[in-house]
Scaffold this motif. Sequence first.
Motif, PDB file in Angstrom:
ATOM      1  N   GLY A 116     -11.223 -12.069 -20.327  1.00  0.00           N
ATOM      2  CA  GLY A 116     -10.250 -12.592 -21.121  1.00  0.00           C
ATOM      3  C   GLY A 116      -9.721 -14.520 -20.225  1.00  0.00           C
ATOM      4  O   GLY A 116      -9.123 -14.656 -19.730  1.00  0.00           O
TER       5      GLY A 116
ATOM      6  N   GLY B 158     -10.372 -17.383 -21.803  1.00  0.00           N
ATOM      7  CA  GLY B 158      -9.551 -18.060 -22.332  1.00  0.00           C
ATOM      8  C   GLY B 158     -11.503 -19.156 -23.095  1.00  0.00           C
ATOM      9  O   GLY B 158     -10.914 -20.200 -23.149  1.00  0.00           O
TER      10      GLY B 158
ATOM     11  N   PRO C  78      -5.868 -19.972 -27.890  1.00  0.00           N
ATOM     12  CA  PRO C  78      -4.807 -19.222 -27.636  1.00  0.00           C
ATOM     13  C   PRO C  78      -5.391 -17.660 -28.222  1.00  0.00           C
ATOM     14  O   PRO C  78      -5.553 -17.356 -29.291  1.00  0.00           O
ATOM     15  N   LYS C  79      -5.439 -16.478 -27.259  1.00  0.00           N
ATOM     16  CA  LYS C  79      -5.243 -14.988 -27.715  1.00  0.00           C
ATOM     17  C   LYS C  79      -4.397 -14.411 -28.589  1.00  0.00           C
ATOM     18  O   LYS C  79      -3.570 -14.860 -28.525  1.00  0.00           O
TER      19      LYS C  79
ATOM     20  N   ILE D  71      -4.631  -9.432 -24.536  1.00  0.00           N
ATOM     21  CA  ILE D  71      -5.108  -9.848 -23.161  1.00  0.00           C
ATOM     22  C   ILE D  71      -5.041  -8.240 -21.804  1.00  0.00           C
ATOM     23  O   ILE D  71      -3.655  -8.139 -22.213  1.00  0.00           O
TER      24      ILE D  71
ATOM     25  N   THR E  43      -4.251 -24.645 -24.904  1.00  0.00           N
ATOM     26  CA  THR E  43      -4.036 -23.471 -25.108  1.00  0.00           C
ATOM     27  C   THR E  43      -2.257 -22.684 -25.493  1.00  0.00           C
ATOM     28  O   THR E  43      -1.801 -23.342 -25.101  1.00  0.00           O
ATOM     29  N   ALA E  44      -2.319 -21.389 -24.914  1.00  0.00           N
ATOM     30  CA  ALA E  44      -1.269 -20.626 -25.250  1.00  0.00           C
ATOM     31  C   ALA E  44      -0.316 -21.349 -24.018  1.00  0.00           C
ATOM     32  O   ALA E  44       0.972 -20.984 -24.465  1.00  0.00           O
TER      33      ALA E  44
ATOM     34  N   ASN F 256      -9.315 -14.564 -15.024  1.00  0.00           N
ATOM     35  CA  ASN F 256      -7.742 -14.482 -16.157  1.00  0.00           C
ATOM     36  C   ASN F 256      -7.485 -15.300 -16.529  1.00  0.00           C
ATOM     37  O   ASN F 256      -6.132 -15.775 -16.682  1.00  0.00           O
TER      38      ASN F 256
ATOM     39  N   ASP G  72      -6.763 -16.623 -19.419  1.00  0.00           N
ATOM     40  CA  ASP G  72      -5.458 -15.946 -20.473  1.00  0.00           C
ATOM     41  C   ASP G  72      -4.156 -15.734 -20.338  1.00  0.00           C
ATOM     42  O   ASP G  72      -3.699 -15.932 -20.865  1.00  0.00           O
TER      43      ASP G  72
ATOM     44  N   TYR H  58      -2.456 -18.180 -18.670  1.00  0.00           N
ATOM     45  CA  TYR H  58      -1.532 -19.429 -19.180  1.00  0.00           C
ATOM     46  C   TYR H  58      -0.495 -18.568 -20.159  1.00  0.00           C
ATOM     47  O   TYR H  58       0.758 -19.220 -20.475  1.00  0.00           O
ATOM     48  N   LEU H  59      -0.444 -17.181 -20.720  1.00  0.00           N
ATOM     49  CA  LEU H  59       0.763 -16.317 -21.185  1.00  0.00           C
ATOM     50  C   LEU H  59       1.959 -16.231 -19.799  1.00  0.00           C
ATOM     51  O   LEU H  59       3.314 -16.300 -20.975  1.00  0.00           O
TER      52      LEU H  59
END
Length: 429
Positions: A25, A27, A32-33, A38, A123-124, A323, A325, A328-329
């Motif tokens: 995870g 990134g 973005p995943k 995630i 990114t997210a 981590n 991602d 970012y979320l």
Amino acid sequence: MRRGISIAAAVTVVALTASACGGSGSGSSGGPKDPADISGTITYWDTSDAATEAPTHKALVKQFEAKYPKIKVNYQNVPFTDIEQKFKSAAKSGKGAPDVVRTDVGLMAEYASLGYIAPLDGTAALRDVADFASVPMNTAKYQGKTYGVPSVTDTLGLLYNKKLLKEAGIAGPPSTWDEFIADAKTIKEKTGAYGTYLNPDSYFLLPLLYSNGADLADPSGKKIRINDDAAVKALTTAKKINDEASMKVDFANAYQNMQAAFKNGKVAMLIQGPWSVGDALTGSAYKGDEGNLGFAPVPAGAGGKAQAPTGGHNLTVYQGSRNLDAGYLFTQFMTSTKSQIAIAKGTGTLPTRKSAYTSEVTADAKIAGFQPILERTARVRVALPQVGSLFTPLAQNYVKILQGDESVKAGLDTTAEDFQKLLPGYSIG
């Protein structure tokens, strides 16, 4: 404060970048995943007031965890006065830094220059960027990249006692510094109250500098500007306010005495921020009569333009996070329109998203009062990694000027020399 990137810091940045590229995870895929994929645990350092604001932020963290059950958030409230040194120490060592940190906008350039926070473009973390007001969004940028997502914002404005102005025969708040001084004198003559109380803190000097076309420095030309003609004009006006328009300043306890005098009707006008309004409304001049408190932009200077610094906080993601991602979320969630509405209603702070200024949010008088001020006069401070350090010598010499221990020009020349020690390669004038 750090003055630049040392060899040790450069090595640390390389190490952080390497650590950010590994692990599940991370990134590292470049985009973005799927949020459903995630998982993991992230630590969030929040600097909001532990008693009055943190409960709102904690509630949003719980909502995030409910929406994304594979992600656990380790929430930690860190005092605002401690966060800078604590984060820089952890980021430099690569040990104990949070994945996401609430960052004062004045620290963005420094953190980014040291490689401590991750660029967020693509990114997210960044979603619906066009919905953010332009000035708060610009506080998150450094050298063409975006390193944060605006969460809350503020600026300085002119707060005033409507009844005192009316009693003095003044129709409305002053629009220029010359009017400000003249009105202050009239208020004292007609009502007995003082027109204003000058805050001798260097941050509160910025509206005078900006409105006269001055600034601390010019990064594009690598020039120190604090002692140029425009700055001399600004400080000359500040000295005139202190000598002719202000209640006598207690330099040891200026902020507390200023605020007390204003909220109890002994002072009619203040240059202040939205954070002070709640306290002002507890005073005898406004308690039970909140409509007596007026809001206006800071006055304009010789250049005819009113400008004030943009404050507030951005959410930033630690470059060395394992981590990214999830970070970012989480950043995206906490800066969404829905979250910003909840934060505004729960804490009284101003949102950075245009869509968050709903009727419910603007029912708060200070938010309604400062929103147009932000749109009209707020500007980003000069994006220098050392900008925070510059305020210390400026404040020291500003006080000497106000107290008459140095002339305006001599005090600013000394300040420029102090700046040159903090800004290698910059010329004076």
